[in-house]
Design a protein around this motif. Structure first.
Motif, mmCIF file in Angstrom:
data_model
loop_
_atom_site.group_PDB
_atom_site.id
_atom_site.type_symbol
_atom_site.label_atom_id
_atom_site.label_comp_id
_atom_site.label_asym_id
_atom_site.label_seq_id
_atom_site.Cartn_x
_atom_site.Cartn_y
_atom_site.Cartn_z
ATOM 1 N N ALA A 238 0.837 -1.200 0.000
ATOM 2 C CA ALA A 238 0.000 0.000 0.000
ATOM 3 C C ALA A 238 0.869 1.246 0.000
ATOM 4 N N PRO A 239 0.432 2.293 -0.667
ATOM 5 C CA PRO A 239 1.223 3.533 -0.700
ATOM 6 C C PRO A 239 1.288 4.194 0.662
ATOM 7 N N ALA A 240 2.352 4.921 0.911
ATOM 8 C CA ALA A 240 2.523 5.608 2.184
ATOM 9 C C ALA A 240 1.353 6.549 2.431
ATOM 10 N N GLY A 241 0.847 6.572 3.677
ATOM 11 C CA GLY A 241 -0.253 7.442 4.024
ATOM 12 C C GLY A 241 -1.620 6.841 3.793
ATOM 13 N N SER A 242 -1.693 5.662 3.148
ATOM 14 C CA SER A 242 -2.990 5.039 2.898
ATOM 15 C C SER A 242 -3.512 4.419 4.182
ATOM 16 N N ARG A 243 -4.818 4.123 4.207
ATOM 17 C CA ARG A 243 -5.424 3.504 5.386
ATOM 18 C C ARG A 243 -4.761 2.163 5.670
ATOM 19 N N ALA A 244 -4.510 1.370 4.622
ATOM 20 C CA ALA A 244 -3.924 0.045 4.826
ATOM 21 C C ALA A 244 -2.573 0.152 5.514
ATOM 22 N N ARG A 245 -1.749 1.091 5.064
ATOM 23 C CA ARG A 245 -0.419 1.217 5.655
ATOM 24 C C ARG A 245 -0.511 1.724 7.088
ATOM 25 N N ARG A 246 -1.439 2.625 7.358
ATOM 26 C CA ARG A 246 -1.597 3.138 8.718
ATOM 27 C C ARG A 246 -2.075 2.038 9.658
ATOM 28 N N ASP A 247 -3.066 1.235 9.197
ATOM 29 C CA ASP A 247 -3.722 0.290 10.084
ATOM 30 C C ASP A 247 -2.879 -0.944 10.384
ATOM 31 N N ARG A 248 -1.945 -1.273 9.521
ATOM 32 C CA ARG A 248 -1.208 -2.511 9.754
ATOM 33 C C ARG A 248 -0.324 -2.426 10.992
ATOM 34 N N SER A 249 -0.090 -1.218 11.507
ATOM 35 C CA SER A 249 0.712 -1.082 12.717
ATOM 36 C C SER A 249 -0.134 -1.249 13.973
ATOM 37 N N LYS A 250 -1.435 -1.536 13.827
ATOM 38 C CA LYS A 250 -2.302 -1.670 14.984
ATOM 39 C C LYS A 250 -2.101 -2.989 15.723
ATOM 40 N N VAL A 251 -1.433 -3.947 15.101
ATOM 41 C CA VAL A 251 -1.177 -5.230 15.747
ATOM 42 C C VAL A 251 0.321 -5.436 15.866
ATOM 43 N N LYS A 252 0.796 -5.545 17.100
ATOM 44 C CA LYS A 252 2.203 -5.817 17.348
ATOM 45 C C LYS A 252 2.381 -7.308 17.586
ATOM 46 N N THR A 253 3.340 -7.888 16.896
ATOM 47 C CA THR A 253 3.591 -9.321 17.012
ATOM 48 C C THR A 253 4.914 -9.558 17.724
ATOM 49 N N TYR A 254 4.863 -10.387 18.760
ATOM 50 C CA TYR A 254 6.065 -10.774 19.506
ATOM 51 C C TYR A 254 6.207 -12.290 19.355
ATOM 52 N N SER A 255 7.255 -12.717 18.695
ATOM 53 C CA SER A 255 7.422 -14.123 18.362
ATOM 54 C C SER A 255 8.687 -14.688 18.994
ATOM 55 N N TYR A 256 8.549 -15.839 19.644
ATOM 56 C CA TYR A 256 9.672 -16.514 20.301
ATOM 57 C C TYR A 256 9.725 -17.946 19.784
ATOM 58 N N SER A 257 10.729 -18.237 18.976
ATOM 59 C CA SER A 257 10.888 -19.570 18.411
ATOM 60 C C SER A 257 12.215 -20.157 18.860
ATOM 61 N N GLY A 258 12.562 -21.326 18.316
ATOM 62 C CA GLY A 258 13.787 -21.984 18.738
ATOM 63 C C GLY A 258 13.713 -22.501 20.153
ATOM 64 N N CYS A 259 12.501 -22.746 20.636
ATOM 65 C CA CYS A 259 12.298 -23.211 22.012
ATOM 66 C C CYS A 259 12.390 -24.733 22.084
ATOM 67 N N SER A 260 12.431 -25.272 23.288
ATOM 68 C CA SER A 260 12.617 -26.712 23.467
ATOM 69 C C SER A 260 11.510 -27.494 22.775
ATOM 70 N N GLY A 261 11.893 -28.612 22.185
ATOM 71 C CA GLY A 261 10.939 -29.492 21.531
ATOM 72 C C GLY A 261 10.277 -28.901 20.312
ATOM 73 N N GLY A 262 10.857 -27.839 19.741
ATOM 74 C CA GLY A 262 10.259 -27.201 18.577
ATOM 75 C C GLY A 262 9.062 -26.329 18.913
ATOM 76 N N SER A 263 8.856 -26.044 20.185
ATOM 77 C CA SER A 263 7.727 -25.216 20.592
ATOM 78 C C SER A 263 7.994 -23.753 20.283
ATOM 79 N N GLU A 264 6.948 -22.948 20.306
ATOM 80 C CA GLU A 264 7.090 -21.507 20.112
ATOM 81 C C GLU A 264 6.000 -20.780 20.881
ATOM 82 N N VAL A 265 6.273 -19.516 21.170
ATOM 83 C CA VAL A 265 5.312 -18.646 21.843
ATOM 84 C C VAL A 265 5.149 -17.408 20.978
ATOM 85 N N VAL A 266 3.888 -17.079 20.656
ATOM 86 C CA VAL A 266 3.595 -15.917 19.819
ATOM 87 C C VAL A 266 2.512 -15.084 20.498
#
Length: 314
Positions: A238-266
């Motif tokens: 999406a072009p800069a300043g568009s609604r799509a580009r603005r709104d995609r920052s509304k969800v922050k993702t914190y991902s933790y992989s490489g954990c024991s047994g192939g587990s992960e926390v997101v």
């Protein structure tokens, strides 16, 4: 052991299974557990075959809800048909879930879920290495509680607008690594992002504290943490300043992989988000507009997470 009886309503084409007749599409069933008649809805996709095991997703409703209501909101049936998995929606007694027996109700729904899985394995051919659990609100809290006792039966967990009860955190010792996805709004007025007062009845820990608990249990290396914006569809173009580009920052993702047994926390933190199943159906126009702008499909996100995990062979 619980007395288990099956009783399905036929709403689609019938076929033969290990216990007689089964149906494609929606049906319902009943079992007796801890002296109570328990009911549930189940969806069986057309790709199901009694001769081939299929993954199972358990979905738990919130307070005042039902299996049918969370089915309608989450639309897991549509995805189950597309991707080829079974999905079951049990009903809580009096539309609530109990995490331990009490003098008033004397119900243990963690124990019920174990028996419910056993029951479903009698009426469907289920891939025992690919059973998953998710829930909304109180159902999400139940999902977190299941990890303490059923990590050897359930391959991955996802809670929406839920957290870990403080009381359980003190004694929760899962047998195996736990893959956990948490989706929470930072402005949720029912399940507070910053947790409850420790003295409050049924107090929940904060969302960051719950995430750290699962990270520690899984021995996740800290350096795998990510803090990135969620991107839905082709919004990255999406072009800069568009609604799509603005709104995609509304969800922050914190991902933790490489954990024991192939587990992960997101963890997905919906900035200023409230108490809802993001991307689900709603009769509230404001909720629908919020979901449209947000672009987060909780159901698809949960299944994408589940697909990455299975229990080890034993």
């Amino acid at each position: 052991m619980s007395l288990v009886t099956a009783c399905e309503s036929m709403q689609a084409q019938q076929m033969t299974s290990r216990q007689g007749k089964v149906v494609y599409g929606e049906s319902n069933g009943e079992l007796t557990d801890q002296g109570y008649a328990r009911t549930y809805d189940i969806y069986t996709p057309k790709s199901y075959s009694p001769s081939r095991p299929m993954p199972l997703v358990l979905v738990f409703h919130g307070d005042e809800g039902s299996g049918r209501s969370i089915s309608n909101v989450s639309q897991f049936n549509t995805l189950a048909e597309q991707k080829g998995f079974l999905v079951a929606y049990p009903d809580g007694i009096d539309q609530r879930w109990s995490l331990r027996k009490t003098s008033k109700r004397n119900i243990d729904d963690v124990s019920f879920v174990k028996n419910f899985i056993n029951h479903l394995e009698q009426v469907r051919n289920i891939d025992s290495r690919r059973i998953y659990a998710t829930g909304f609100s109180r159902g999400g809290i139940l999902t977190q509680a299941l990890t303490c006792q059923l990590s050897d039966r359930i391959a991955a967990f996802a809670s929406v607008a839920g957290s870990l009860p403080r009381r359980l955190k003190q004694t929760c010792q899962p047998q195996m690594p736990v893959s956990m996805l948490m989706i929470n709004g930072t402005n949720d007025q029912s399940v507070h992002y910053q947790g409850d007062e420790k003295t409050q009845k049924g107090a929940l820990v904060s969302i960051p504290e719950a995430v750290n608990f699962w990270r520690d249990h899984n021995q996740c290396p800290a350096y795998t943490a990510k803090n990135v914006a969620f991107v839905a569809g082709n919004q990255s173009d999406a072009p800069a300043g568009s609604r799509a580009r603005r709104d995609r920052s509304k969800v922050k993702t914190y991902s933790y992989s490489g954990c024991s047994g192939g587990s992960e926390v997101v963890q997905l933190a919906v900035v200023d988000g409230g108490h809802l199943w993001y991307g689900g159906t709603s009769s509230d126009k404001d909720v629908n507009e919020f979901n449209k702008d947000l672009g987060l499909d909780s159901t698809q996100t949960i299944w994408n997470f589940f697909e990455r995990h299975s229990l080890p062979f034993v």
